[in-house]
Design a protein around this motif. Structure first.
Motif, PDB file in Angstrom:
ATOM      1  N   MET A 158       0.841  -1.167   0.000  1.00 11.32           N
ATOM      2  CA  MET A 158       0.000   0.000   0.000  1.00 11.32           C
ATOM      3  C   MET A 158       0.891   1.237   0.000  1.00 11.32           C
ATOM      4  O   MET A 158       1.935   1.253   0.637  1.00 11.32           O
ATOM      5  N   THR A 159       0.465   2.260  -0.717  1.00  4.84           N
ATOM      6  CA  THR A 159       1.173   3.539  -0.746  1.00  4.84           C
ATOM      7  C   THR A 159       0.162   4.664  -0.646  1.00  4.84           C
ATOM      8  O   THR A 159      -1.049   4.439  -0.657  1.00  4.84           O
ATOM      9  N   SER A 160       0.670   5.866  -0.589  1.00  2.44           N
ATOM     10  CA  SER A 160      -0.173   7.065  -0.564  1.00  2.44           C
ATOM     11  C   SER A 160       0.224   7.970  -1.718  1.00  2.44           C
ATOM     12  O   SER A 160       1.264   7.785  -2.339  1.00  2.44           O
ATOM     13  N   TYR A 161      -0.609   8.949  -1.997  1.00  2.00           N
ATOM     14  CA  TYR A 161      -0.265   9.991  -2.951  1.00  2.00           C
ATOM     15  C   TYR A 161      -0.656  11.329  -2.344  1.00  2.00           C
ATOM     16  O   TYR A 161      -1.452  11.396  -1.405  1.00  2.00           O
ATOM     17  N   VAL A 162      -0.082  12.394  -2.857  1.00  5.79           N
ATOM     18  CA  VAL A 162      -0.389  13.731  -2.354  1.00  5.79           C
ATOM     19  C   VAL A 162      -1.720  14.159  -2.952  1.00  5.79           C
ATOM     20  O   VAL A 162      -1.842  14.325  -4.165  1.00  5.79           O
ATOM     21  N   SER A 163      -2.721  14.336  -2.102  1.00  6.50           N
ATOM     22  CA  SER A 163      -4.038  14.777  -2.543  1.00  6.50           C
ATOM     23  C   SER A 163      -3.992  16.238  -2.964  1.00  6.50           C
ATOM     24  O   SER A 163      -4.505  16.617  -4.013  1.00  6.50           O
ATOM     25  N   HIS A 164      -3.370  17.054  -2.128  1.00  2.11           N
ATOM     26  CA  HIS A 164      -3.220  18.473  -2.403  1.00  2.11           C
ATOM     27  C   HIS A 164      -2.186  19.046  -1.443  1.00  2.11           C
ATOM     28  O   HIS A 164      -1.848  18.421  -0.450  1.00  2.11           O
ATOM     29  N   THR A 165      -1.713  20.205  -1.775  1.00  2.54           N
ATOM     30  CA  THR A 165      -0.797  20.942  -0.909  1.00  2.54           C
ATOM     31  C   THR A 165      -1.605  22.034  -0.237  1.00  2.54           C
ATOM     32  O   THR A 165      -2.351  22.762  -0.900  1.00  2.54           O
ATOM     33  N   THR A 166      -1.472  22.141   1.080  1.00  2.16           N
ATOM     34  CA  THR A 166      -2.252  23.114   1.846  1.00  2.16           C
ATOM     35  C   THR A 166      -1.367  24.279   2.269  1.00  2.16           C
ATOM     36  O   THR A 166      -0.236  24.081   2.717  1.00  2.16           O
ATOM     37  N   VAL A 167      -1.909  25.479   2.134  1.00  2.00           N
ATOM     38  CA  VAL A 167      -1.205  26.695   2.523  1.00  2.00           C
ATOM     39  C   VAL A 167      -2.049  27.406   3.575  1.00  2.00           C
ATOM     40  O   VAL A 167      -3.205  27.767   3.301  1.00  2.00           O
ATOM     41  N   ASP A 168      -1.493  27.590   4.776  1.00  2.00           N
ATOM     42  CA  ASP A 168      -2.165  28.388   5.800  1.00  2.00           C
ATOM     43  C   ASP A 168      -2.022  29.859   5.420  1.00  2.00           C
ATOM     44  O   ASP A 168      -0.974  30.288   4.921  1.00  2.00           O
ATOM     45  N   CYS A 169      -3.072  30.636   5.673  1.00  2.00           N
ATOM     46  CA  CYS A 169      -3.032  32.040   5.264  1.00  2.00           C
ATOM     47  C   CYS A 169      -4.061  32.856   6.036  1.00  2.00           C
ATOM     48  O   CYS A 169      -4.881  32.305   6.770  1.00  2.00           O
ATOM     49  N   ALA A 170      -4.016  34.159   5.853  1.00  2.00           N
ATOM     50  CA  ALA A 170      -4.967  35.059   6.495  1.00  2.00           C
ATOM     51  C   ALA A 170      -6.205  35.289   5.624  1.00  2.00           C
ATOM     52  O   ALA A 170      -7.303  35.473   6.133  1.00  2.00           O
ATOM     53  N   ASP A 171      -6.030  35.281   4.301  1.00  2.00           N
ATOM     54  CA  ASP A 171      -7.132  35.531   3.375  1.00  2.00           C
ATOM     55  C   ASP A 171      -7.091  34.477   2.279  1.00  2.00           C
ATOM     56  O   ASP A 171      -6.372  34.618   1.284  1.00  2.00           O
ATOM     57  N   ALA A 172      -7.855  33.410   2.442  1.00  2.00           N
ATOM     58  CA  ALA A 172      -7.825  32.274   1.519  1.00  2.00           C
ATOM     59  C   ALA A 172      -8.207  32.689   0.101  1.00  2.00           C
ATOM     60  O   ALA A 172      -7.580  32.257  -0.868  1.00  2.00           O
ATOM     61  N   TYR A 173      -9.224  33.511  -0.033  1.00  2.00           N
ATOM     62  CA  TYR A 173      -9.675  33.902  -1.363  1.00  2.00           C
ATOM     63  C   TYR A 173      -8.593  34.713  -2.084  1.00  2.00           C
ATOM     64  O   TYR A 173      -8.220  34.391  -3.218  1.00  2.00           O
ATOM     65  N   ALA A 174      -8.082  35.753  -1.434  1.00  2.00           N
ATOM     66  CA  ALA A 174      -7.087  36.619  -2.082  1.00  2.00           C
ATOM     67  C   ALA A 174      -5.831  35.842  -2.449  1.00  2.00           C
ATOM     68  O   ALA A 174      -5.303  35.990  -3.554  1.00  2.00           O
ATOM     69  N   LEU A 175      -5.354  34.991  -1.545  1.00  2.00           N
ATOM     70  CA  LEU A 175      -4.123  34.260  -1.835  1.00  2.00           C
ATOM     71  C   LEU A 175      -4.361  33.194  -2.907  1.00  2.00           C
ATOM     72  O   LEU A 175      -3.499  32.978  -3.767  1.00  2.00           O
ATOM     73  N   SER A 176      -5.529  32.561  -2.909  1.00  2.00           N
ATOM     74  CA  SER A 176      -5.813  31.578  -3.965  1.00  2.00           C
ATOM     75  C   SER A 176      -5.870  32.262  -5.322  1.00  2.00           C
ATOM     76  O   SER A 176      -5.381  31.723  -6.317  1.00  2.00           O
TER      77      SER A 176
END
Length: 131
Positions: A1-19
């Motif tokens: 069994m292995t895993s894969y990276v689903s997504h990379t997460t970025v912590d931030c103050a304004d999710a919409y603006a940074l996205s």
């Protein structure tokens, strides 16, 4: 069994603006059935082929120290230096210039919230024997 990276997460103050900022940098898109909107605490963007996703999540803490993980970017078209100019026009800040006199090296940048990432030479610059 292995895993894969689903997504990379970025912590931030304004999710919409940074996205939206990273969407412009990477030419990513959002899910048309679940669009990102101002005020959303979580915003996901996708690579055009859908194989990579970035998730931006709002957190109360501000960034305080150097990232322990970061993205290394290569220009799809053009050169590292042309991409550096484009990214700084979009609002990236130069943190450290690691370019060498022979043209090798990279530049460390920070996004509008201070998250570091690097811009490397393009595959064409490397393959073409350009320093």
């Amino acid at each position: 069994m292995t895993s894969y990276v689903s997504h990379t997460t970025v912590d931030c103050a304004d999710a919409y603006a940074l996205s939206r900022w990273w969407q412009a940098v990477l030419d990513y898109s959002e899910n048309p059935d679940d669009p990102n909107e101002p005020g959303h605490e979580e915003c996901m963007i996708y690579s055009r082929d859908g194989r990579h996703r970035l998730l931006f999540i709002e957190v109360p803490e501000v960034k305080q120290v150097k990232n322990r993980i970061h993205l290394d970017l290569r220009p799809v078209d053009g050169t590292r230096d042309a991409e550096l100019a484009r990214l700084t026009e979009l609002g990236a800040a130069v943190v450290a210039d690691r370019r060498e006199a022979d043209g090798t090296g990279w530049v460390v940048l920070a996004d509008p919230e201070g998250n570091e990432f690097c811009i490397l030479r393009s595959d064409a610059e490397i393959a073409g024997g350009r320093p």
